[in-house]
Write an enzyme that holds these catalytic residues in place. Structure first.
Site, PDB file in Angstrom:
ATOM      1  N   LYS A   1       0.805  -1.228   0.000  1.00  0.00           N
ATOM      2  CA  LYS A   1       0.000   0.000   0.000  1.00  0.00           C
ATOM      3  C   LYS A   1       0.841   1.283   0.000  1.00  0.00           C
ATOM      4  CE  LYS A   1      -4.276  -1.622   2.157  1.00  0.00           C
ATOM      5  NZ  LYS A   1      -5.193  -1.396   3.271  1.00  0.00           N
TER       6      LYS A   1
ATOM      7  N   ASP B   1     -10.083   3.171   2.591  1.00  0.00           N
ATOM      8  CA  ASP B   1     -10.263   2.560   3.923  1.00  0.00           C
ATOM      9  C   ASP B   1     -10.963   3.514   4.899  1.00  0.00           C
ATOM     10  OD1 ASP B   1      -9.139   0.089   3.366  1.00  0.00           O
ATOM     11  OD2 ASP B   1      -7.112   0.741   3.876  1.00  0.00           O
TER      12      ASP B   1
ATOM     13  N   GLY C   1      -4.449   1.214  17.298  1.00  0.00           N
ATOM     14  CA  GLY C   1      -3.653   0.839  16.130  1.00  0.00           C
ATOM     15  C   GLY C   1      -3.135   2.050  15.390  1.00  0.00           C
TER      16      GLY C   1
ATOM     17  N   ASN D   1      -1.350   2.898  20.423  1.00  0.00           N
ATOM     18  CA  ASN D   1      -0.702   1.817  19.664  1.00  0.00           C
ATOM     19  C   ASN D   1       0.349   1.124  20.505  1.00  0.00           C
ATOM     20  OD1 ASN D   1      -0.502   0.430  17.129  1.00  0.00           O
ATOM     21  ND2 ASN D   1       1.523   1.344  16.890  1.00  0.00           N
ATOM     22  N   ARG D   2       0.533  -0.183  20.232  1.00  0.00           N
ATOM     23  CA  ARG D   2       1.547  -0.968  20.951  1.00  0.00           C
ATOM     24  C   ARG D   2       2.917  -0.285  20.841  1.00  0.00           C
ATOM     25  NH1 ARG D   2       2.710  -6.886  18.682  1.00  0.00           N
ATOM     26  NH2 ARG D   2       3.245  -5.642  16.868  1.00  0.00           N
TER      27      ARG D   2
ATOM     28  N   TYR E   1     -12.188  -9.058  10.602  1.00  0.00           N
ATOM     29  CA  TYR E   1     -13.402  -9.739  10.120  1.00  0.00           C
ATOM     30  C   TYR E   1     -13.229 -11.249  10.029  1.00  0.00           C
ATOM     31  CZ  TYR E   1     -10.878  -9.404   5.726  1.00  0.00           C
ATOM     32  OH  TYR E   1      -9.912  -9.481   4.755  1.00  0.00           O
TER      33      TYR E   1
HETATM   34  P1  ATR Z   1      -3.050  -3.284   8.577  1.00  0.00           P
HETATM   35  O1  ATR Z   1      -2.703  -3.032   7.139  1.00  0.00           O
HETATM   36  O2  ATR Z   1      -4.104  -4.329   8.769  1.00  0.00           O
HETATM   37  O3  ATR Z   1      -3.342  -2.028   9.314  1.00  0.00           O
HETATM   38  P2  ATR Z   1      -0.461  -3.286   9.834  1.00  0.00           P
HETATM   39  O4  ATR Z   1      -0.082  -2.066   9.081  1.00  0.00           O
HETATM   40  O5  ATR Z   1       0.550  -4.392   9.940  1.00  0.00           O
HETATM   41  O6  ATR Z   1      -1.756  -3.975   9.236  1.00  0.00           O
HETATM   42  O7  ATR Z   1      -0.908  -2.834  11.313  1.00  0.00           O
HETATM   43  C1  ATR Z   1      -1.161  -3.740  12.329  1.00  0.00           C
HETATM   44  C2  ATR Z   1      -1.556  -2.970  13.606  1.00  0.00           C
HETATM   45  O8  ATR Z   1      -1.865  -3.939  14.619  1.00  0.00           O
HETATM   46  C3  ATR Z   1      -0.440  -2.103  14.190  1.00  0.00           C
HETATM   47  O9  ATR Z   1      -1.015  -1.005  14.859  1.00  0.00           O
HETATM   48  C4  ATR Z   1       0.223  -3.057  15.181  1.00  0.00           C
HETATM   49  O10 ATR Z   1       0.922  -2.428  16.229  1.00  0.00           O
HETATM   50  P3  ATR Z   1       2.512  -2.053  16.093  1.00  0.00           P
HETATM   51  O11 ATR Z   1       2.563  -0.756  15.337  1.00  0.00           O
HETATM   52  O12 ATR Z   1       2.982  -1.945  17.472  1.00  0.00           O
HETATM   53  O13 ATR Z   1       3.124  -3.202  15.341  1.00  0.00           O
HETATM   54  C5  ATR Z   1      -0.994  -3.756  15.737  1.00  0.00           C
HETATM   55  N1  ATR Z   1      -0.685  -5.080  16.317  1.00  0.00           N
HETATM   56  C6  ATR Z   1      -0.375  -6.203  15.655  1.00  0.00           C
HETATM   57  N2  ATR Z   1      -0.207  -7.244  16.493  1.00  0.00           N
HETATM   58  C7  ATR Z   1      -0.441  -6.742  17.749  1.00  0.00           C
HETATM   59  C8  ATR Z   1      -0.434  -7.305  19.065  1.00  0.00           C
HETATM   60  N3  ATR Z   1      -0.170  -8.598  19.278  1.00  0.00           N
HETATM   61  N4  ATR Z   1      -0.708  -6.483  20.109  1.00  0.00           N
HETATM   62  C9  ATR Z   1      -1.004  -5.189  19.902  1.00  0.00           C
HETATM   63  N5  ATR Z   1      -1.029  -4.588  18.702  1.00  0.00           N
HETATM   64  C10 ATR Z   1      -0.752  -5.354  17.620  1.00  0.00           C
END
Ligand code: ATR
Length: 287
Positions: free
Chosen positions: A71, A107, A131, A154-155, A228
């Site tokens: 993306k 989105d 997130g 966010n984590r 989903y």
């Molecule tokens: P997408 O395109 O679906 O948004 P992505 O860009 O990989 O996928 O984003 C995933 C999101 O889920 C991120 O906010 C990620 O947090 P980090 O920025 O800290 O990586 C979050 N995420 C994924 N696994 C997680 C987990 N086990 N606990 C908390 N947050 C998680």
């Protein structure tokens, strides 16, 4: 529908791509409106993104959806990118108009439409977004424009801070950032009206996980969980038990797809047809 020399081709590029719902949704929609279009899925590796986009031009492919992990990188190969996609550095829809390639991100509008069509209005409300990844960024920009207040947790804290800073500049509103810690969630959820989970927590196979403790959920909260798969996440089940209004991630998926459909065809998308096709496909996949 018969494929002829006049059939317009659309598709989705990503890796992995085998489980995409997009062909089911878009082909059902083309058929329902009797449009001479076909939609295919293309597995494109990161090293092949430039070739795929140039191939779109060469083969006169009308439209592409772009999914993980392309993306952001796809942006370098487009002729024009609309403002919201530029701001969030993420394109999920490409339109080929006489060999000029236009990039969009649907989105954010997909999430907004999913909320509104289910009777939830972010205007005048406080939104808590969990997130800061690709999908979260697009949703955050839309919510930053629409809602009264936006908090992004966010984590990885830095991602949340960077996003908040970027949005604050773009929309001239205060955006708060924090971590995904239980205390930050609890504190911010107290006076929030809408909770959006845009992390992948709760996604298959981790179906017993939820980003929010069930005791924090309450009936005057509206929730959109963009996960989903499974169709009912732990968060959505807990939220329903607490009496909260819940919007499924499939709704966002359908409305972002509907927005892409409208970009390519110029016609209003048959949303009910797309919903049925998406749900049928998901139910089959989940068997
Ligand atoms: P997408 O395109 O679906 O948004 P992505 O860009 O990989 O996928 O984003 C995933 C999101 O889920 C991120 O906010 C990620 O947090 P980090 O920025 O800290 O990586 C979050 N995420 C994924 N696994 C997680 C987990 N086990 N606990 C908390 N947050 C998680």
């Amino acid at each position: 529908m018969a494929i002829t020399g006049k059939t317009k081709v659309c598709g989705v590029i990503g890796d992995p791509i085998e489980h995409t719902l997009s062909p089911a949704m878009h082909n059902a929609a083309f058929e329902a409106l009797n449009l001479d279009y076909v939609f295919l899925a293309f597995k494109v590796k990161s090293a092949g993104v430039a070739d795929a986009v140039n191939g779109m031009r060469a083969l006169n492919i009308r439209g592409l959806n772009v999914t993980m992990p392309h993306k952001s990188t796809v942006i370098n190969h487009l002729d024009r990118v609309d403002l919201s996609a530029q701001i969030v550095n993420s394109v999920n829809t490409i339109l080929n108009k006489e060999s000029l390639l236009f990039g969009f991100n649907t989105d954010g509008v997909g999430a907004l439409k999913a909320l509104r069509e289910n009777g939830i209005e972010p205007k005048g409300r406080k939104v808590l977004l969990l997130g800061a990844g690709g999908a979260a960024r697009a949703i955050a920009y839309t919510m930053a424009k629409e809602a009264d207040e936006l908090v992004v947790l966010n984590r990885t804290l830095k991602q949340a801070h960077d996003l908040a800073k970027l949005l604050q500049k773009a929309v001239n509103k205060k955006i708060v950032a924090g971590s995904l810690s239980p205390s930050d969630i609890e504190q911010n959820l107290q006076d929030s009206d809408i909770l959006i989970n845009a992390t992948s927590v709760g996604m298959k196979p981790n179906i017993d996980e939820s980003p929010v403790k069930s005791k924090l959920l309450r009936s005057n909260l509206a929730i959109l969980d963009i996960v989903y798969n499974p169709l009912e996440t732990k968060l959505s089940i807990d939220a329903k038990s607490a009496g909260a209004k819940v919007v499924s991630g499939v709704e966002m998926l359908i409305y972002q797809g509907a927005a892409s459909f409208e970009v390519w065809t110029g016609k209003p998308a048959p949303v009910h047809v797309m919903r049925q096709a998406a749900l049928n496909h998901l139910k089959k996949e989940q068997k």
